[in-house]
Design a protein around this motif. Structure first.
Motif, PDB file in Angstrom:
ATOM      1  N   ASN A  61      45.235  43.134  38.611  1.00  0.00           N
ATOM      2  CA  ASN A  61      44.314  42.113  39.096  1.00  0.00           C
ATOM      3  C   ASN A  61      44.094  41.048  38.032  1.00  0.00           C
ATOM      4  O   ASN A  61      44.571  41.138  36.905  1.00  0.00           O
ATOM      5  CB  ASN A  61      42.995  42.729  39.560  1.00  0.00           C
ATOM      6  CG  ASN A  61      42.244  43.416  38.444  1.00  0.00           C
ATOM      7  OD1 ASN A  61      42.590  43.304  37.268  1.00  0.00           O
ATOM      8  ND2 ASN A  61      41.196  44.141  38.801  1.00  0.00           N
ATOM      9  N   ALA A  62      43.326  40.021  38.403  1.00  0.00           N
ATOM     10  CA  ALA A  62      43.150  38.879  37.513  1.00  0.00           C
ATOM     11  C   ALA A  62      42.437  39.270  36.227  1.00  0.00           C
ATOM     12  O   ALA A  62      42.811  38.816  35.139  1.00  0.00           O
ATOM     13  CB  ALA A  62      42.373  37.783  38.232  1.00  0.00           C
ATOM     14  N   SER A 271      45.216  29.362  33.737  1.00  0.00           N
ATOM     15  CA  SER A 271      44.167  29.946  34.572  1.00  0.00           C
ATOM     16  C   SER A 271      43.458  28.834  35.339  1.00  0.00           C
ATOM     17  O   SER A 271      43.063  27.823  34.757  1.00  0.00           O
ATOM     18  CB  SER A 271      43.158  30.701  33.694  1.00  0.00           C
ATOM     19  OG  SER A 271      42.001  31.036  34.442  1.00  0.00           O
ATOM     20  N   ALA A 273      40.172  28.629  37.727  1.00  0.00           N
ATOM     21  CA  ALA A 273      39.027  29.391  38.207  1.00  0.00           C
ATOM     22  C   ALA A 273      38.149  28.600  39.175  1.00  0.00           C
ATOM     23  O   ALA A 273      37.301  29.175  39.851  1.00  0.00           O
ATOM     24  CB  ALA A 273      38.171  29.860  37.024  1.00  0.00           C
ATOM     25  N   VAL A 293      47.169  32.687  36.657  1.00  0.00           N
ATOM     26  CA  VAL A 293      46.096  33.369  37.375  1.00  0.00           C
ATOM     27  C   VAL A 293      45.233  32.334  38.092  1.00  0.00           C
ATOM     28  O   VAL A 293      44.723  31.405  37.462  1.00  0.00           O
ATOM     29  CB  VAL A 293      45.218  34.201  36.413  1.00  0.00           C
ATOM     30  CG1 VAL A 293      44.098  34.887  37.182  1.00  0.00           C
ATOM     31  CG2 VAL A 293      46.069  35.231  35.676  1.00  0.00           C
ATOM     32  N   THR A 295      41.864  32.215  40.442  1.00  0.00           N
ATOM     33  CA  THR A 295      40.751  33.020  40.944  1.00  0.00           C
ATOM     34  C   THR A 295      39.759  32.208  41.757  1.00  0.00           C
ATOM     35  O   THR A 295      38.813  32.774  42.308  1.00  0.00           O
ATOM     36  CB  THR A 295      39.991  33.682  39.777  1.00  0.00           C
ATOM     37  OG1 THR A 295      39.557  32.676  38.855  1.00  0.00           O
ATOM     38  CG2 THR A 295      40.888  34.681  39.055  1.00  0.00           C
ATOM     39  N   GLU A 329      44.269  35.431  43.206  1.00  0.00           N
ATOM     40  CA  GLU A 329      43.185  36.336  43.588  1.00  0.00           C
ATOM     41  C   GLU A 329      42.039  35.648  44.322  1.00  0.00           C
ATOM     42  O   GLU A 329      41.225  36.301  44.963  1.00  0.00           O
ATOM     43  CB  GLU A 329      42.646  37.037  42.335  1.00  0.00           C
ATOM     44  CG  GLU A 329      41.713  38.195  42.624  1.00  0.00           C
ATOM     45  CD  GLU A 329      41.445  39.047  41.405  1.00  0.00           C
ATOM     46  OE1 GLU A 329      40.334  38.984  40.879  1.00  0.00           O
ATOM     47  OE2 GLU A 329      42.370  39.785  40.977  1.00  0.00           O
ATOM     48  N   GLY A 330      41.942  34.336  44.244  1.00  0.00           N
ATOM     49  CA  GLY A 330      40.854  33.638  44.906  1.00  0.00           C
ATOM     50  C   GLY A 330      41.196  32.179  45.104  1.00  0.00           C
ATOM     51  O   GLY A 330      42.216  31.673  44.634  1.00  0.00           O
TER      52      GLY A 330
END
Length: 612
Positions: A61-62, A271, A273, A293, A295, A329-330
């Protein structure tokens, strides 16, 4: 530049059992690898980095992935106007009110840590920060700076540069069209140390000579409205690039967002976010030397001219690219790419994001593991929709459209080369080629495929234990809705695969759940309602064809080995459906019987069955 202590990052070799159970791993990822096609990576790579990509675990997972990387720095965007040194820009001159900065012609040089507020216009000059080991905060308060000789703003020696966009202000930076590398600066906004950009204002950056915004350490976009146009890369952080919030628009002749440290094990990651990002790049939309990643936020990417263009043989033009693992993941991710929309030299994990992808090549491609266990994955157009060494659908909603294979488990270290050749009506899967060390596993969620090549294709084995799988397969006989070189086993869930009859493949003898296969005397056209009816006249399943088909494979808990089933054409469907398969049984009405099959048998002529 500042350095951090690198944490060791243990590796874990992927296994089929680990993938099938989809247990989140606690192991970390490491390093990076060169692009599989042999493209230049922007940094040197080695065998250890290549091994990291090969062993990347698609169930991570992240939080696990980010914990294994360097922690992104925190930039303090708060500033005290009473303590700021005012730097006033006036066309071809500038003035400084305070200590720590000086003016030489049209060059303002800052030599000490502290806060400096820049306002006004510098028509042909630059701001230089030469403050080794210091933290320097530059507040852009309606500042417009252009340079015909170098970077507009260059921190050539600094520990941490913080660029604050004062609330409500509009700011702009533009650079030269050619760099001479005299001070190592190569972007309109450049920092040799960590760089944080944020605030409530806006910044327009034009990188005419090379990159728009670049850091030779870590780069964090914390907030603000950024519009970047660059001859090469839009926004580049060497050690990492982290976008936390803000509105970011990038138009780049190279890559859109990039982290290019391919040498350090805990660096080279990107990343996202939060925030709203729109990236248009001739190269890769996002290029991470190690991990990517996502998220949160809304990420829209166009690369290489979009899916209507053919992939370039000379340069990479992927939408999202990671050299080790990509974790989505998001947030909402939309990609339109001439090359792979989502690509990893190691693993890809779709773990909660809403992903929509269009590609001139693969929709989602992983050299190793490709796992979907939450969220949505929608490939609207691609040559091959998803491709990986081991593919797992354990949850979420997956919808795929492809001109070739919909799902293709291939690559890695197996012995099979290319697609196998299916045998009409053969039991046991058996695509006809050698079975390699690849696997397709479906344990949950929904998987809907619309393909003109093979629908579900594994150069190794395939297993369905849960979920709902609907394959609207090819119309031409050279491909099949199912093509598995090894064994195809079904022990749970629901499978409906429809397509041409020339390459029809059925589940194998080891299947614990009953199944049937019917090859029709003649093909039925798109828009036909088909019913599978048991010996008592009960409708077991109702399916509406979306294209011409001649073979249907069906498996569910309602199918019993040794019992007879009839295929009817006509009548009506009822209730919401999944890929044409109705959620509830339809009504026969005046439907006509067009075939009879016995579950549990696979005689010549294309009729098949399975075991309860």
């Amino acid at each position: 530049m500042s350095r951090r202590t690198a944490r060791p990052r243990p590796l874990r070799q992927r296994t089929g059992a680990a993938l099938a159970s989809v247990v989140l791993a606690s192991a970390a990822l490491a390093g990076c690898s060169s692009d599989a096609s042999g493209e230049a990576t922007g940094g040197s790579t080695g065998s250890a980095s290549s091994a990291a990509a090969a062993q990347a675990d698609g169930t991570q997972n992240a939080a696990t992935v980010l914990a294994a990387n360097q922690e992104a720095h925190d930039g303090d965007l708060a500033w005290d106007a009473s303590k700021a040194v005012d730097v006033r820009l006036s066309g071809t001159s500038a003035s400084v009110d305070g200590e720590g900065a000086g003016v030489d012609g049209t060059t303002v040089t800052i030599t000490a840590g502290g806060t400096y507020r820049l306002s006004g216009t510098l028509s042909d000059g630059r701001i230089v920060v030469d403050a080794p080991d210091a933290t320097v905060t530059l507040v852009l308060d309606g500042a417009r700076i252009s340079s015909s000789t170098s970077s507009a703003l260059a921190a050539t020696a600094v520990d941490h540069l913080v660029v604050v966009l004062a609330d409500g202000t509009t700011n702009a930076l533009s650079d030269t069209t050619s760099y001479d590398d005299a001070d190592d600066a190569d972007a309109a906004l450049f920092s040799a140390g960590d760089l944080t950009v944020g605030g409530g204002g806006s910044l327009t950056v034009r990188g005419s000579g090379n990159d728009g915004i670049a850091s030779k350490d870590g780069l964090v976009i914390a907030s603000g409205t950024l519009t970047v146009t660059a001859a090469d890369d839009g926004i580049r952080g060497k050690d990492y690039l982290a976008v936390r919030d803000g509105t970011v628009t990038v138009t780049a002749g190279g890559d859109g967002l990039k982290a290019d440290n391919a040498e350090d094990a805990d660096a080279g990651y990107v990343s996202v976010a939060g925030g709203t990002l729109k990236l248009t790049a001739r190269g890769d939309g996002v290029d991470a030397a190690t991990d990517l990643v996502v998220t949160g936020g809304r990420l829209t990417v166009g690369s290489g001219g979009g899916s209507g263009e053919q992939p370039s043989e000379d340069a990479s033009a992927k939408g999202l690219k990671a050299r080790v693992i990509g974790v989505l993941e998001g947030g909402t991710v939309t990609v339109d790419a001439s090359d792979d929309a989502v690509h990893s030299d190691g693993a890809v994990h779709v773990a909660g994001a809403a992903v929509t992808a269009a590609s001139g090549d693969d929709g989602v491609h992983a050299e190793g593991d490709l796992v979907v266990d939450k969220g949505t994955l929608k490939v609207t157009s691609a040559v091959e929709a998803v491709e990986g060494g081991n593919i797992v659908v354990a949850g979420g909603a997956v919808s795929l459209v492809s001109s070739d294979d919909g799902v293709n488990a291939s690559g890695g270290t197996g012995t099979a080369q290319g697609d196998g050749f299916g045998g009409g009506g053969r039991g046991g899967g058996g695509g006809g080629g050698d079975a390699g060390d690849y696997k397709l596993t479906v344990t949950g969620g929904t998987l809907v495929v619309d393909s003109e090549g093979d629908g579900l294709d594994s150069n190794g084995t395939a297993e369905i234990t849960g979920g709902t799988v609907v394959v609207n397969g090819p119309q031409q006989g050279g491909n099949g809705a199912l093509d598995v070189n090894g064994t195809l086993t079904v022990s749970g869930g629901t499978l409906l695969a429809a397509g041409s009859a020339g390459m029809a493949v059925t589940p194998g003898e080891d299947s614990a759940q009953g199944w049937l296969s019917a090859t029709l005397d003649t093909a039925v056209p798109a828009g036909t309602t088909l019913h599978i009816v048991d010996a008592d006249g009960r409708v077991v399943a109702t399916y509406a064809t979306s294209k011409q088909i001649q073979n249907v494979v069906y498996s569910s808990s309602a199918v019993k080995s040794g019992e007879e089933y009839r295929i009817h054409s006509g009548g009506s469907a009822s209730g919401d459906g999944t890929g044409g398969l109705s959620a509830t049984a339809g009504t026969l009405g005046s439907a006509q019987q067009i075939a009879t099959v016995t579950a549990g048998q696979a005689p010549e002529g294309g009729f098949g069955g399975g075991r309860p």
